[in-house]
Design a protein around this motif. Structure first.
Motif, short mmCIF file in Angstrom:
data_model
loop_
_atom_site.label_atom_id
_atom_site.label_comp_id
_atom_site.label_asym_id
_atom_site.label_seq_id
_atom_site.Cartn_x
_atom_site.Cartn_y
_atom_site.Cartn_z
N TRP A 96 0.84 -1.19 0.00
CA TRP A 96 0.00 0.00 0.00
C TRP A 96 0.88 1.24 0.00
CZ3 TRP A 96 -4.51 -1.02 3.98
CH2 TRP A 96 -5.38 -1.98 3.44
N ASN A 97 0.86 1.93 -1.11
CA ASN A 97 1.52 3.22 -1.24
C ASN A 97 0.66 4.05 -2.18
OD1 ASN A 97 3.08 5.46 -1.62
ND2 ASN A 97 4.93 4.37 -2.23
N PHE A 98 -0.20 4.88 -1.61
CA PHE A 98 -1.18 5.60 -2.41
C PHE A 98 -0.75 7.03 -2.69
CE2 PHE A 98 -3.52 2.04 -0.52
CZ PHE A 98 -4.00 1.46 -1.68
N ASP A 99 0.55 7.20 -2.80
CA ASP A 99 1.13 8.43 -3.34
C ASP A 99 0.70 9.68 -2.56
OD1 ASP A 99 2.96 9.39 -5.24
OD2 ASP A 99 1.37 10.09 -6.56
N GLY A 100 0.64 9.52 -1.23
CA GLY A 100 0.32 10.65 -0.37
C GLY A 100 -1.13 10.80 0.00
N LEU A 101 -2.03 10.04 -0.63
CA LEU A 101 -3.44 10.07 -0.29
C LEU A 101 -3.76 9.01 0.77
CD1 LEU A 101 -5.10 10.53 -3.79
CD2 LEU A 101 -4.75 12.27 -2.02
N PRO A 102 -4.69 9.32 1.68
CA PRO A 102 -5.04 8.32 2.70
C PRO A 102 -5.80 7.15 2.09
CG PRO A 102 -6.54 10.19 2.82
CD PRO A 102 -5.48 10.56 1.83
#
Length: 205
Positions: A96-102
């Protein structure tokens, strides 16, 4: 964003609906959707420099099957500036790495024996009343001092913004969600530079 046209209270559809294919979307803006911005189900899609702005609903929706490649993903002025994840049992190894979004979970999450959920440094994960993460496999959550990983209440606007779309009311409280259960078989799990906020009650505060 609406099958039946503006103002209709049904027929809501994502502006971009990806289901079962794995395209590349880049240098793309989704503006003023009547519903969700981008839906990403059963996909290994690549999103590069994609902005969702002004959607009435959730900016991005995905599931546990999808393995997304994200870079420069932005959500602003939407009903919910987040990645909403249709939860359940993890079907295999996931990062899980959503590029800064929660990441906001639709329900509780199970990490089965033999599977690993890796959470990237700086990622915020939000849960609602009664929701929990059960780990029979491995939870690898290694943040850094500068980029801690945060598991918190959906009402916690101080981490990842106002995911509940409630203007900060109600405020987060201890017991907003259940917690993380590290079961027999989860010995390889690592929690490092992690914050676990407002957990501790199955039935709510």
């Amino acid at each position: 964003g609406n099958y039946y046209g503006p103002g209709n209270t049904s027929g809501f559809e994502p502006a971009i609906d990806i289901n079962g294919s794995s395209p590349t979307i880049q240098n793309t803006r989704v503006i003023d959707s009547d519903s969700q911005g981008v839906s990403l189900l059963n996909t290994d899609a690549t999103l590069n420099q994609v902005t969702v702005n002004g959607a009435r609903g959730i900016a991005f929706v995905t599931d546990l099957v999808s393995q997304l490649r994200l870079s420069g993903v932005v959500a602003v002025n939407n009903g919910n500036n987040e990645f909403y994840i249709n939860s359940g049992g993890l079907p295999g190894n996931q990062t899980w790495n959503f590029d800064g979004l929660p990441a906001v979970l639709s329900g509780s999450l199970d990490v089965p024996s033999g599977d690993t959920l890796t959470v990237a440094p700086g990622q915020v994960v939000k849960l609602n009343q009664g929701q929990y993460i059960t780990v029979d496999g491995t939870l690898s959550a290694a943040g850094t001092a500068a980029l801690p990983i945060i598991f918190t209440s959906i009402y916690d606007g101080s981490a990842g913004g106002d995911s509940a779309d409630d203007g900060g009311t109600p405020a987060p409280l201890p017991g907003d969600w259940y917690g993380i259960q590290l079961q027999n078989g989860s010995d390889a799990s690592v929690l490092q530079n992690v914050q676990i906020r407002y957990a501790g009650n199955y039935y709510g505060p």
